[in-house]
Motif scaffolding. Structure first.
Motif, PDB file in Angstrom:
ATOM      1  N   ALA A  29      15.749 -21.553  35.106  1.00 50.65           N
ATOM      2  CA  ALA A  29      14.795 -21.413  36.250  1.00 50.65           C
ATOM      3  C   ALA A  29      15.291 -20.241  37.360  1.00 50.65           C
ATOM      4  O   ALA A  29      14.572 -19.515  37.707  1.00 50.65           O
ATOM      5  N   ILE A  32      14.743 -16.733  35.401  1.00 53.24           N
ATOM      6  CA  ILE A  32      13.592 -16.027  35.069  1.00 53.24           C
ATOM      7  C   ILE A  32      13.035 -14.839  35.771  1.00 53.24           C
ATOM      8  O   ILE A  32      12.634 -14.053  35.168  1.00 53.24           O
ATOM      9  N   ASP A  33      13.073 -15.111  37.044  1.00 48.84           N
ATOM     10  CA  ASP A  33      12.421 -13.870  38.147  1.00 48.84           C
ATOM     11  C   ASP A  33      13.721 -12.996  38.489  1.00 48.84           C
ATOM     12  O   ASP A  33      13.253 -12.060  39.215  1.00 48.84           O
ATOM     13  N   TYR A 144       3.401 -25.506  39.683  1.00 46.67           N
ATOM     14  CA  TYR A 144       2.377 -25.122  38.867  1.00 46.67           C
ATOM     15  C   TYR A 144       1.069 -24.341  39.638  1.00 46.67           C
ATOM     16  O   TYR A 144       0.686 -24.846  40.694  1.00 46.67           O
ATOM     17  N   ASN A 285      -2.253 -25.601  32.092  1.00 53.90           N
ATOM     18  CA  ASN A 285      -2.796 -24.280  32.604  1.00 53.90           C
ATOM     19  C   ASN A 285      -4.468 -24.307  32.725  1.00 53.90           C
ATOM     20  O   ASN A 285      -5.442 -23.424  32.785  1.00 53.90           O
ATOM     21  N   ASN A 314       2.545 -16.627  41.990  1.00 61.63           N
ATOM     22  CA  ASN A 314       3.656 -16.562  40.899  1.00 61.63           C
ATOM     23  C   ASN A 314       3.074 -16.789  39.398  1.00 61.63           C
ATOM     24  O   ASN A 314       3.669 -17.156  38.641  1.00 61.63           O
ATOM     25  N   ARG A 316       2.792 -15.207  36.278  1.00 62.76           N
ATOM     26  CA  ARG A 316       3.373 -13.918  35.818  1.00 62.76           C
ATOM     27  C   ARG A 316       2.821 -13.305  34.511  1.00 62.76           C
ATOM     28  O   ARG A 316       3.112 -12.132  34.419  1.00 62.76           O
ATOM     29  N   GLU A 323       1.694 -20.781  30.481  1.00 58.37           N
ATOM     30  CA  GLU A 323       2.961 -20.792  31.624  1.00 58.37           C
ATOM     31  C   GLU A 323       3.111 -22.304  31.450  1.00 58.37           C
ATOM     32  O   GLU A 323       2.178 -23.071  31.695  1.00 58.37           O
ATOM     33  N   GLU A 327       8.669 -22.316  33.995  1.00 58.80           N
ATOM     34  CA  GLU A 327       7.963 -21.194  35.098  1.00 58.80           C
ATOM     35  C   GLU A 327       7.673 -21.895  36.396  1.00 58.80           C
ATOM     36  O   GLU A 327       7.934 -21.362  37.315  1.00 58.80           O
ATOM     37  N   ALA A 330      10.652 -22.123  37.979  1.00 56.80           N
ATOM     38  CA  ALA A 330      11.133 -20.832  38.405  1.00 56.80           C
ATOM     39  C   ALA A 330      10.493 -20.390  39.844  1.00 56.80           C
ATOM     40  O   ALA A 330      11.161 -19.570  40.656  1.00 56.80           O
ATOM     41  N   THR A 331       9.298 -20.944  39.887  1.00 62.57           N
ATOM     42  CA  THR A 331       8.427 -20.505  40.972  1.00 62.57           C
ATOM     43  C   THR A 331       9.065 -20.941  42.451  1.00 62.57           C
ATOM     44  O   THR A 331       9.223 -20.254  43.199  1.00 62.57           O
ATOM     45  N   SER A 334      12.334 -18.856  42.845  1.00 60.15           N
ATOM     46  CA  SER A 334      11.795 -17.477  43.282  1.00 60.15           C
ATOM     47  C   SER A 334      11.339 -17.477  44.768  1.00 60.15           C
ATOM     48  O   SER A 334      11.744 -16.528  45.516  1.00 60.15           O
TER      49      SER A 334
END
Length: 383
Positions: A29, A32-33, A144, A285, A314, A316, A323, A327, A330-331, A334
């Motif tokens: 995580a 990722i960014d 999410y 999603n 976020n 991507r 995603e 992710e 990772a948000t 980030s």
């Protein structure tokens, strides 16, 4: 994100050595960014495992530590020392490292729940961090995009006055007694390392945090039934909880690690007097939104209806490209990087904090107390 030219943040890690699931997730995580460089670690309390684990992920020999205390002292003294640390240990080892690094002026990213006990959680919240060090609690499901969209729909009044909330998080991986060599199971079923709660602390807190994040409603009291179905197990493996919220809304929360056939069934349903929404983490999603008397609408991540800043900041890849879990994790990483850089205003209220962690421990403590009293309604404010 760092690909815009921002300087990468020097990151350390406590726990998460070879074979540790959540440590690996945090490392992925953070990458990722492109916002972090992992440069130091106290990856195990066993020196030989700490050394091997550090070498396996490419840490320099002089940045591999055998204790978090040594790591906090040494890194705080280095001109190129870490700026942030990820704590990915069992619950009973959250408090000590978090305290040490906050007091050393190093930002802390900590896995949930905040601590093993409510007393430790409140003590951690009372610390005055050096140099304004910040804290992030990784309730990763709040990252999410459609959960951000759900929060915005509630805030906008699209659902009207919230009446009913249902959250559930069933798994089946602890249906049988845990093998002695199962590292992930052994500490989660051990009161000395997990704390007072089993399934409620491991996954119930995720469901609870999610419903609080989306609705913003304050919990008044809980009536809980915590059960250990597996013979000899000392902590709960199945949880049924009713919730009362300020303003009159009612909720139900189910968390289980003995629900055969359920892999990771986190889901949330929220109903108001004007509309309702339904979201599942195994298909994150997509989200159903329904206005009373009208056909259901299928909202998609990054789709035509998700045009608010919180839900798109976020995203991507374009709509239709999935995603998921990593992710969302990772948000948080980030956006916390932007907080560290001093650009955190857009994320106010979106990132889980120390206060959220304390409330999570109040929820666990009140639920355990209620269950011990045969489901007696127990106020969070009185634990």
């Amino acid at each position: 994100m760092a690909e815009t030219g921002a300087k990468r943040i020097r990151l350390g890690m406590v726990g998460g050595g070879t074979g540790a699931f959540i440590g690996y997730v945090h490392r992925v995580a953070s990458r990722i960014d492109g916002d972090y460089d992992l440069v130091a670690g106290a990856l195990s309390s066993r020196p030989e495992v700490a050394k091997e684990s550090g070498r396996n992920i490419g840490l320099a020999e002089d940045r591999i530590y055998s204790s978090y205390e040594e790591m906090a002292r040494a890194e705080a003294a280095r001109p190129d020392g870490i700026e942030a640390v990820s704590i990915v240990t069992p619950n009973h080892m959250h408090f000590g490292p978090a305290k040490a690094f906050l007091e050393a002026g190093i930002h802390v990213i900590c896995d949930k729940p905040l601590t093993a006990t409510l007393e430790d959680a409140r003590a951690l919240a009372a610390i005055k961090p050096k140099n304004g060090a910040k804290f992030l609690l990784t309730h990763n499901y709040t990252g999410y995009p459609l959960i951000r969209q759900a929060r915005q729909l509630v805030e906008s009044g699209a659902l009207g006055t919230i009446r009913v909330i249902q959250a559930e998080y069933p798994q089946d991986w602890l249906t049988e007694p845990a093998a002695d060599d199962n590292k992930q199971a052994s500490w989660r079923t051990d009161p000395a390392r997990s704390g007072a709660g089993g399934a409620i602390g491991d996954i119930g807190t995720h469901a609870y945090n999610l419903l609080r994040f989306v609705t913003g409603l304050k919990t008044e009291a809980v009536s809980a039934d915590l059960t250990s179905f597996v013979p000899g197990r000392q902590l709960d493996d199945n949880v049924h909880i009713m919730l009362r919220f300020q303003g009159g809304a009612r909720g139900m929360l189910w968390a289980s690690q003995v629900a055969v056939g359920c892999e990771n069934g986190l889901q949330l349903r929220v109903y108001g007097d004007k509309g309702g929404l339904e979201w599942r983490q195994d298909n994150p999603n997509y989200m159903w939104f329904t206005e009373f008397g009208r056909p259901k609408q299928l909202l998609t991540r990054g789709g035509a209806i998700s045009g608010n800043a919180a839900s798109t900041m976020n995203v991507r890849v374009p709509a239709g490209h999935p995603e998921g879990y990593l992710e969302a994790f990772a948000t948080l990483y980030s956006q916390f990087a932007e907080v560290i850089r001093g650009n955190g205003a857009p994320y106010d209220g979106l990132l889980p904090t120390l206060a959220d962690g304390v409330e999570g421990m109040e929820f666990i403590t009140a639920s355990v107390k209620s269950s011990q009293s045969d489901g007696k309604w127990t106020k969070l404010s009185e634990v």
